[in-house]
Design an enzyme around this catalytic site. Sequence first.
Site, PDB file in Angstrom:
ATOM      1  N   HIS A 155       5.734  48.322   0.211  1.00 48.50           N
ATOM      2  CA  HIS A 155       7.085  47.742   0.092  1.00 48.50           C
ATOM      3  C   HIS A 155       7.076  46.467  -0.746  1.00 48.50           C
ATOM      4  O   HIS A 155       8.110  46.069  -1.277  1.00 48.50           O
ATOM      5  CB  HIS A 155       7.700  47.517   1.476  1.00 48.50           C
ATOM      6  CG  HIS A 155       8.223  48.795   2.060  1.00 48.50           C
ATOM      7  ND1 HIS A 155       9.422  48.899   2.705  1.00 48.50           N
ATOM      8  CD2 HIS A 155       7.705  50.047   2.051  1.00 48.50           C
ATOM      9  CE1 HIS A 155       9.620  50.160   3.080  1.00 48.50           C
ATOM     10  NE2 HIS A 155       8.576  50.875   2.695  1.00 48.50           N
ATOM     11  N   ASP A 156       5.917  45.824  -0.887  1.00 48.41           N
ATOM     12  CA  ASP A 156       5.848  44.691  -1.816  1.00 48.41           C
ATOM     13  C   ASP A 156       5.717  45.201  -3.258  1.00 48.41           C
ATOM     14  O   ASP A 156       6.560  44.932  -4.103  1.00 48.41           O
ATOM     15  CB  ASP A 156       4.663  43.774  -1.464  1.00 48.41           C
ATOM     16  CG  ASP A 156       4.753  42.470  -2.247  1.00 48.41           C
ATOM     17  OD1 ASP A 156       5.828  41.851  -2.252  1.00 48.41           O
ATOM     18  OD2 ASP A 156       3.760  42.076  -2.893  1.00 48.41           O
TER      19      ASP A 156
ATOM     20  N   GLY B 168       7.547  43.932  -7.819  1.00 44.98           N
ATOM     21  CA  GLY B 168       6.188  44.439  -7.992  1.00 44.98           C
ATOM     22  C   GLY B 168       5.210  43.731  -7.071  1.00 44.98           C
ATOM     23  O   GLY B 168       5.611  43.115  -6.067  1.00 44.98           O
TER      24      GLY B 168
ATOM     25  N   ASP C 105       3.812  41.089  -6.200  1.00 45.40           N
ATOM     26  CA  ASP C 105       3.920  39.639  -6.395  1.00 45.40           C
ATOM     27  C   ASP C 105       4.038  38.868  -5.084  1.00 45.40           C
ATOM     28  O   ASP C 105       4.308  37.666  -5.085  1.00 45.40           O
ATOM     29  CB  ASP C 105       5.127  39.316  -7.299  1.00 45.40           C
ATOM     30  CG  ASP C 105       6.448  39.762  -6.665  1.00 45.40           C
ATOM     31  OD1 ASP C 105       6.423  40.278  -5.523  1.00 45.40           O
ATOM     32  OD2 ASP C 105       7.506  39.596  -7.307  1.00 45.40           O
TER      33      ASP C 105
ATOM     34  N   HIS D 169       1.179  58.637   4.872  1.00 41.17           N
ATOM     35  CA  HIS D 169       1.838  58.930   6.153  1.00 41.17           C
ATOM     36  C   HIS D 169       0.867  59.533   7.157  1.00 41.17           C
ATOM     37  O   HIS D 169       1.237  59.761   8.309  1.00 41.17           O
ATOM     38  CB  HIS D 169       3.069  59.820   5.919  1.00 41.17           C
ATOM     39  CG  HIS D 169       4.216  59.074   5.300  1.00 41.17           C
ATOM     40  ND1 HIS D 169       5.311  59.671   4.727  1.00 41.17           N
ATOM     41  CD2 HIS D 169       4.427  57.729   5.169  1.00 41.17           C
ATOM     42  CE1 HIS D 169       6.144  58.749   4.270  1.00 41.17           C
ATOM     43  NE2 HIS D 169       5.621  57.564   4.512  1.00 41.17           N
TER      44      HIS D 169
ATOM     45  N   ASP E  11       1.660  62.486  11.730  1.00 42.11           N
ATOM     46  CA  ASP E  11       0.706  63.612  11.822  1.00 42.11           C
ATOM     47  C   ASP E  11       0.019  63.551  13.179  1.00 42.11           C
ATOM     48  O   ASP E  11       0.268  62.619  13.961  1.00 42.11           O
ATOM     49  CB  ASP E  11      -0.262  63.670  10.621  1.00 42.11           C
ATOM     50  CG  ASP E  11      -1.489  62.778  10.757  1.00 42.11           C
ATOM     51  OD1 ASP E  11      -1.556  61.975  11.718  1.00 42.11           O
ATOM     52  OD2 ASP E  11      -2.390  62.882   9.907  1.00 42.11           O
TER      53      ASP E  11
ATOM     54  N   THR F  48      -3.023  62.948  13.978  1.00 39.23           N
ATOM     55  CA  THR F  48      -4.161  62.026  14.115  1.00 39.23           C
ATOM     56  C   THR F  48      -3.845  60.679  13.427  1.00 39.23           C
ATOM     57  O   THR F  48      -4.471  60.331  12.423  1.00 39.23           O
ATOM     58  CB  THR F  48      -5.414  62.648  13.456  1.00 39.23           C
ATOM     59  OG1 THR F  48      -5.055  63.042  12.104  1.00 39.23           O
ATOM     60  CG2 THR F  48      -5.937  63.845  14.207  1.00 39.23           C
TER      61      THR F  48
ATOM     62  N   ASP G 175      -6.819  61.076   7.388  1.00 40.54           N
ATOM     63  CA  ASP G 175      -7.303  62.420   7.051  1.00 40.54           C
ATOM     64  C   ASP G 175      -6.193  63.234   6.371  1.00 40.54           C
ATOM     65  O   ASP G 175      -5.105  62.712   6.125  1.00 40.54           O
ATOM     66  CB  ASP G 175      -7.835  63.140   8.303  1.00 40.54           C
ATOM     67  CG  ASP G 175      -6.776  63.239   9.399  1.00 40.54           C
ATOM     68  OD1 ASP G 175      -5.573  63.061   9.091  1.00 40.54           O
ATOM     69  OD2 ASP G 175      -7.135  63.491  10.557  1.00 40.54           O
TER      70      ASP G 175
END
Length: 337
Positions: free
Chosen positions: A107-108, A120, A122, A228, A248, A250, A255
Amino acid sequence: MLRKLLSIFPLLTLAFLSLAAPLEPRAPGLIDDLLTGVLSGIPKLIKDILDATVSGRSDQISSKPLSCTVDACCIWYDISAELTMQFKDADDQCNDNARGAIRLGFHDAGAWDKYSPKGGADGSFLMNFGEEKRPENNGLQNIRTVLRGVQSRFNVGYADLAQYAHNHATVTCPRGPRIRTFVGRKDATQAAPSDLLPDANDPPETLIELFEDKGFTPDGLIALIGAHTTSKQRNFDSSPANVGKPLDTTPGIWDVEFYNNTLQNPPDSRIFVLPSDRKLAAYSQTQREFKRYVGDQDDWNEDYAKAWIRMSLNGVTNLGELSDCTKTLPAARPDGI
Ligand code: HEM
């Protein structure tokens, strides 16, 4: 004389206007535009990684030297030790702070595209520009507080810390890639644009275009959303039955089960499938790549590392001033132990 003055009047007006209203700062464009001509040192290494002639992963490791006067990486050994404590669970898997740091790095750095003169990688998300209050950043407030604590203790740049924490978190997860890690970015002077992060309700066409403007092919997007694998959803669907569900089966392990689980129809009842992930898994341009990673951990880790290095340098223009501090990261655990 008057005729002569009148004839140069439009030129004088133009010259005055260009002085009075400076042009918008030039957007840096994609990193590829900076990596041209004869290159050496870090820019050459970055180019070779992006061209896939050198791996984006590295096992290069060392312990902190006794004298730290000349090594730009020195402080990162101490930060690495701190982040290992913050990111690892008692069972040696990666925890909520690690998932948060992986998403925060995105997200940065991801709040940017090739048309954007700001944003970007930063550190703006960690700084005091209020980005943590934006709805798309819900769920990142805790890890932001943790990382701001690390920043104030070790006094490093926010931009580097956001990306270092992402790379540390991925390798803290069992089977996670040890991504080459560069420091030396410049910190932000203003907030990132607010409309450049993906929405889980967006259709594949929109997501592909959004990532294309950040320099990624559809294959690159599919490699990246594999992150994810360590994720949980808490805010996208706030119904009590779904809050805290992993994406997921695990979530403490880096993985390829995410690809496998997302393709299953109906999905495993223990997991939550984001609509964007479900649609990308079935979309004509991305389905093949999605399926390719099922059972192919090494291939995915390699592709993720390459794509992430591109992401972690979005909007960074001082490539020649960066240092490679990969050696300060903990060792990878490819066998998961
Ligand atoms: C199509 C692109 C993407 C969409 C639409 C998307 C959307 C989301 C959503 C809705 C959540 C759940 C947030 C919550 O409910 O709290 C989430 C979690 C997460 N995302 Fe993404 N994401 C995308 C790409 C990425 C990428 C490229 C990364 C790479 C680093 C990433 C890393 C994560 C992580 C680690 C979490 C879990 C955070 C946690 O458990 O605290 N995502 N994402």
